[in-house]
Design an enzyme around this catalytic site. Structure first.
Site, PDB file in Angstrom:
ATOM      1  N   GLY A 575      39.526 -48.645  86.966  1.00 55.61           N
ATOM      2  CA  GLY A 575      40.106 -48.378  85.652  1.00 55.61           C
ATOM      3  C   GLY A 575      39.105 -48.619  84.546  1.00 55.61           C
ATOM      4  O   GLY A 575      38.044 -49.222  84.764  1.00 55.61           O
ATOM      5  N   PHE A 579      38.348 -52.932  76.716  1.00 51.86           N
ATOM      6  CA  PHE A 579      37.445 -54.074  76.840  1.00 51.86           C
ATOM      7  C   PHE A 579      36.273 -53.812  77.765  1.00 51.86           C
ATOM      8  O   PHE A 579      35.267 -54.487  77.708  1.00 51.86           O
ATOM      9  CB  PHE A 579      38.202 -55.283  77.390  1.00 51.86           C
ATOM     10  CG  PHE A 579      39.239 -55.747  76.452  1.00 51.86           C
ATOM     11  CD1 PHE A 579      38.866 -56.328  75.253  1.00 51.86           C
ATOM     12  CD2 PHE A 579      40.576 -55.604  76.734  1.00 51.86           C
ATOM     13  CE1 PHE A 579      39.823 -56.756  74.360  1.00 51.86           C
ATOM     14  CE2 PHE A 579      41.526 -56.026  75.838  1.00 51.86           C
ATOM     15  CZ  PHE A 579      41.154 -56.600  74.656  1.00 51.86           C
ATOM     16  N   GLY A 580      36.468 -52.900  78.676  1.00 50.08           N
ATOM     17  CA  GLY A 580      35.398 -52.662  79.620  1.00 50.08           C
ATOM     18  C   GLY A 580      35.934 -52.015  80.881  1.00 50.08           C
ATOM     19  O   GLY A 580      37.046 -51.481  80.905  1.00 50.08           O
ATOM     20  N   ASP A 696      49.638 -54.959  72.934  1.00 54.22           N
ATOM     21  CA  ASP A 696      49.230 -53.662  73.478  1.00 54.22           C
ATOM     22  C   ASP A 696      50.130 -53.280  74.653  1.00 54.22           C
ATOM     23  O   ASP A 696      49.654 -52.993  75.744  1.00 54.22           O
ATOM     24  CB  ASP A 696      47.756 -53.712  73.900  1.00 54.22           C
ATOM     25  CG  ASP A 696      47.194 -52.314  74.093  1.00 54.22           C
ATOM     26  OD1 ASP A 696      47.785 -51.349  73.548  1.00 54.22           O
ATOM     27  OD2 ASP A 696      46.178 -52.188  74.790  1.00 54.22           O
TER      28      ASP A 696
END
Ligand SMILES: *[C@@H]1O[C@H](CO)[C@@H](O)[C@H](O)[C@H]1NC(C)=O
Ligand SMILES: *[C@@H]1O[C@H](CO)[C@@H](O)[C@H](O)[C@H]1NC(C)=O
Ligand SMILES: *[C@@H]1O[C@H](CO)[C@@H](O)[C@H](O)[C@H]1NC(C)=O
Ligand SMILES: *[C@@H]1O[C@H](CO)[C@@H](O)[C@H](O)[C@H]1NC(C)=O
Ligand SMILES: *[C@@H]1O[C@H](CO)[C@@H](O)[C@H](O)[C@H]1NC(C)=O
Ligand SMILES: *[C@@H]1O[C@H](CO)[C@@H](O)[C@H](O)[C@H]1NC(C)=O
Ligand SMILES: *[C@@H]1O[C@H](CO)[C@@H](O)[C@H](O)[C@H]1NC(C)=O
Ligand SMILES: *[C@@H]1O[C@H](CO)[C@@H](O)[C@H](O)[C@H]1NC(C)=O
Ligand SMILES: *[C@@H]1O[C@H](CO)[C@@H](O)[C@H](O)[C@H]1NC(C)=O
Length: 868
Positions: A575, A579-580, A696
């Site tokens: 994924g 954030f990264g 979120d």
């Protein structure tokens, strides 16, 4: 000379009186007998005036009866309201609020009564000031305990309420015995200053009538007329009809029908007084009517002089039919005053005078507080039920502002500059109204029970230089905008530590002599928590109940090299997030884990904050719930930061809904997913202290395991990430298109209800099978809520529910589900349900669906009861 006694006029007079009493009565009157028990409504049998108690007009003060020797029944002739008083030991300014039935722009007579009567047993006469609205009215002083002081003023109302304030000057406790207000015809008692002055009564004399009561029911304005005569005068009385209405002054019959004239024909009729204040501006209103029937060879013609200057422009002949009123067109000042009513040379009869009223003009030169500030501070007073003596105008009179308030004094108005509500028992969130105090420089809210987030809007107060929020129950952090001003040195900010930074570790930075004990205590607590959790995990593992993966020997902190080896050199990407990148990993025992590598933060600040990251990560490790993706460890070394989660085999809900696997996702399974995720969020909101706002919530952050159990992922990420990264969070994560609470967008206040909004979008995706943002046939992007709305409005399910369900669902269940979802996406946060309400509603949806086919769902029903 004989009195005119026409029968015709007599009848007219009786008629007129009847009309007055029945038509007007006491309309518009406010009559307060201060100090009587609440809700009492006595009538004064002498004047027939109906009085009420203070309680609708003032909330402060204490009732007393005057002491026995001054009250009834020892003094049976005591005016009605003087037997009891309301006294104001608290606050320097206590105000009665009089609401005007005739409204603003009109003239009102206001009268206040006072008799000390040793009501407090102290035998000490107070001295205090009276104000009408923001302007000085009079000083109240007493000669002795039985001295009856009556103050009266004629004032134009600028608004629909009039404040009558008693101001404590430090010379004894103010008190009041009675307060009366009467509407007066606005076209009389005029002066050259128009509405810019009020008229304070100096004397009101009924000339020549010595037996009068002074107060008459036919006096519409309820004036009190004192008897006045002189040994060198003769009284003249008539019972003939005299029209008092024509010029609007309406003197009562008893007053106008009696008069005096000098015993000696050629003498003037003189009134003399000395003023304490040589600058006082005097006005006199003189009443005339001819009371005698004049013979053909008789005449009466009059001149009025005041300190030698004529008051009326020409001499005049008093009428026997109607009353006339003369007054000076310009104020007369000076210490000594002589008003002389003289006959003209060609008059055969002496002068006559029926009545006179003397006033001094009081300038209305004080300013009020601007209306925005008044509304805001009243809103604050109401919201928190502030128990201070706050009445009348907040800033004015400027020597006596409200307690805790400081004001700017310029030449046009006042504004609130400082507000000290420290230790005032305030409860609840910080009210929006504070934002409207636009000139506020200092705000002290310390030591109250204020809750929820410290709102961003405080930063809109441009002039704010001091903000004290210490000793409250705020959750969350101080908004960045405020922190910025604090760091820039333009704002002195005092807050509790838990609101200042994410973690206990940053308390080290403060120059605080508690640093060492706090650091040690924190370390001990963290250690205990960690040990406790390991113990619980181990116990649960024995029982086989813990569903998450376990790291060997409870290890949670990894080095970069270990992470690299677990992920087989980062070879499988599962994924990508804001954030990264997320990699698949595998522990020695075969447990699969997901490793979220935080984007390179090699800047110097991130080095400093890495220990904070560590503490936060440790804290997050303590958050456990079956519907939260288990956070099992982290990596935090020089080279990188990573968060390690249990791996969820079925990926995220967003992908699942759009894959072919969605074909098999029954309505019941969708309901389970909805309930699971709702419970996860409910735990974050209600089960964590302080509550965690996810920020979120979206289908991509809801993960599904092998059994399609849903777990919320990425919670607390904004807490974990270093503060310097928050801007990054705002753009890439907190603003996922289609999920962002519109209220948060407008107000920048983020709270649990923002998650509820986003969750509503998730629910709508679950039922429709659509994405959060839908591309219409016209190529327009609309939100799923906007897509659903017309169907919801029309009460239709068809066209909304995912066609993949092939109509296999209970309409009751689906409809209720839709209602829940739509209530979550309401515009206003406070209209949205809480997560626990949502959980309860969703369980009802599930029950309705299970009721559709009871037999085939038995095992699920059992599972459901276990969940509860
Ligand atoms: C004043 O006297 C009246 C009648 O005696 C009594 O009802 C009332 O309670 C007294 N008020 C106070 C404040 O003592
Ligand atoms: C109290 O003062 C008033 C007004 O000056 C006066 O008329 C009255 O006689 C005085 N009473 C006593 C008891 O001194
Ligand atoms: C009342 O005061 C206002 C403002 O000072 C002034 O403009 C106005 O002329 C005054 N009116 C009269 C009648 O003096
Ligand atoms: C006042 O009343 C007295 C007695 O009641 C009476 O003798 C006198 O004439 C009255 N005076 C006036 C001016 O009415
Ligand atoms: C006030 O007095 C004027 C005469 O000066 C009169 O014309 C007017 O009708 C009166 N207004 C009311 C409300 O009685
Ligand atoms: C007016 O006339 C009457 C007689 O009708 C007389 O007694 C009186 O003195 C006269 N008065 C004057 C002022 O001339
Ligand atoms: C604050 O000001 C706004 C805009 O001026 C107004 O709509 C709102 O009612 C005010 N709120 C209070 C509490 O005074
Ligand atoms: C507010 O009032 C409290 C006591 O009432 C005082 O200790 C504090 O210093 C005040 N705050 C400010 C900012 O003046
Ligand atoms: C904070 O809230 C808790 C419960 O909500 C309450 O017990 C506590 O007294 C509050 N603290 C303060 C400082 O008011």
């Amino acid at each position: 000379m004989r009195a005119n006694n026409s029968l015709f006029y007599g009848i007219l007079c009786a008629l007129a009186t009847a009309i007055l009493v029945h038509g007007q009565g006491q309309s518009g009157y406010i009559s307060i007998d201060c100090g009587i028990p609440p809700h009492d409504k006595p009538q004064d049998i002498v004047t027939k005036i109906n009085y009420v108690s203070d309680d609708d007009f003032i909330t402060t003060g204490i009732n007393f009866n005057v002491s026995e020797e001054y009250g009834y029944p020892k003094n049976p002739v005591l005016p009605y309201t003087l037997g009891d008083v309301r006294s104001f030991p608290q606050g320097n300014r206590n105000c009665y609020t009089l609401t005007l039935s005739k409204g603003k722009g009109n003239l009102y007579l206001i009268r206040a009564w006072f008799m000390y009567g040793n009501y407090d047993g102290k035998n000490s006469l107070p001295e205090f000031d009276l104000y009408v609205n923001v302007n000085f009215w009079s000083t109240v002083k007493f000669k002795n305990a039985s001295d009856q002081v009556i103050k009266e003023i004629l004032s134009f109302a600028e608004s629909d309420t009039i404040y009558v304030c008693l101001v404590n000057k430090g010379k004894g406790t103010p008190f009041i015995s009675g307060l009366e207000l009467r509407p007066v015809n606005s076209s009389i008692y005029s002066t050259e200053f128009g509405r810019n002055v009020s008229l304070v009564l100096y004397q009101r004399w009924d000339i020549g009538y010595l037996n009068g009561t002074g107060r008459y029911q036919d006096d519409r304005f309820d004036r009190i007329w004192s008897s006045y005569s002189s040994i060198s005068w003769d009284s003249v009385i008539t019972s003939a009809y005299i029209d008092v209405f024509q010029n609007g002054y309406w003197p009562p019959d008893e007053v106008i029908k009696s008069a005096a004239s000098p015993k000696s024909v050629d003498d003037p009729l003189e009134l003399i007084w000395t003023s304490d204040d040589p600058n006082a501006r005097f006005y006199a209103y003189l009443y005339f009517a001819e009371l005698e029937t004049l013979e053909k060879n008789e005449s009466r013609k009059i001149n009025i002089l005041w300190n030698g200057s004529p008051v009326s422009e020409t001499s005049f002949v008093p009428s026997s039919k109607y009353s006339m009123t003369f007054s000076n067109s310009k104020a007369v000042t000076g210490k000594d005053h002589l008003v002389s009513v003289q006959k003209t040379v060609d008059s055969t009869l002496p002068p006559i005078l029926n009545a006179i009223e003397i006033f001094t003009a009081q300038s209305l030169d004080e300013f009020s507080t601007i209306i925005e500030d008044v509304q805001a501070i009243k809103n604050i007073k109401g919201t928190y039920k502030v128990s201070k003596v706050w009445s009348g105008d907040p800033c004015s009179p400027r020597l006596y502002p409200w307690e805790g308030i400081g004001c700017s004094n310029n030449n046009h108005n006042h504004q609130i500059k400082s507000l000290n509500l420290s230790s005032s028992g305030l409860q609840g969130p910080i009210a929006m109204a504070f934002k409207n105090l636009s000139l506020l420089e200092s705000l002290d809210l310390s030591n109250n029970d204020l809750q929820q987030n410290v709102p961003e809007f405080l930063a809109d107060l441009k002039h704010l230089k001091l903000l004290n929020l210490k000793g409250n129950n705020f959750t969350g952090l101080i908004p960045k905008s405020l922190m910025k001003r604090f760091k820039a040195g333009s704002l002195a900010l005092s807050v509790d530590d838990q609101n200042l930074c994410h973690s206990p570790s940053c308390q080290d930075k403060k120059k605080n002599n508690m640093v060492v004990p706090i650091a040690v205590a924190t370390a001990v607590i963290v250690l205990i928590v960690v040990l406790l959790i390991i113990w619980i995990i181990l116990r649960q593992r024995k029982k086989g109940a813990y569903s998450g993966p376990l790291l060997p020997s409870g290890k949670r902190r990894f080095t970069y090299n270990e992470v690299s080896s677990i992920t087989k050199n980062f070879n499988k990407v599962i994924g990508k997030g804001g954030f990264g990148i997320v990699y698949l990993g595998c522990l020695e025992d075969g447990t699969e884990i997901a490793i979220k590598m935080i984007k390179d933060t090699s800047s110097t600040e991130s080095q400093g904050s890495s220990s904070k990251f560590q503490v936060e990560a440790e804290l997050l490790l303590t958050v456990h719930h079956r519907n939260l993706a288990s956070f099992v460890g982290y990596c935090d070394d020089d080279r990188s930061m990573a968060l390690i989660y249990e791996y969820m085999a079925n990926g995220n809900l967003q992908d699942y809904l759009s894959s072919e696997k969605a074909e098999d996702l029954s309505w019941e399974k969708r309901l389970h997913i909805a309930i699971d995720s709702a419970q996860g969020l409910e735990y974050l909101h209600d089960g964590c202290r302080p509550p965690i706002v996810h920020r979120d919530v979206k289908t991509a952050n809801i993960l599904l395991n092998n059994n399609l159990e849903a777990k919320i992922a990425d919670f607390g990420l904004s807490k974990v990430l270093p503060e310097d990264d928050l801007t990054h969070v705002v753009t890439s994560v907190m603003g996922t298109l289609g999920y962002v609470d519109p209220e948060y967008y407008r107000t920048f206040v983020l709270n649990e209800k923002s998650d509820v909004y986003s969750f509503g979008v998730v629910l709508l995706e679950l039922i429709t099978g659509q994405r959060a943002i839908i591309k219409t046939d016209e190529g327009e992007n609309i939100s799923v809520a906007d897509f659903v709305w017309p169907f919801f409005d029309a009460g239709e399910l068809e066209g909304v529910v995912d066609p993949l369900l092939h109509g296999e669902f209970s309409p009751d269940s689906a409809w209720k589900f839709m209602e829940v979802a739509m209530s979550c996406v309401r515009e206003r946060g406070y209209n949205r349900p809480t997560m626990s309400q949502i959980v309860a509603e969703l369980k009802q949806c599930l029950a309705a669906e299970l009721a559709r086919e009871p037999q085939s769902h038995e095992d699920e029903a059992v599972k459901e009861t276990k969940q509860n």
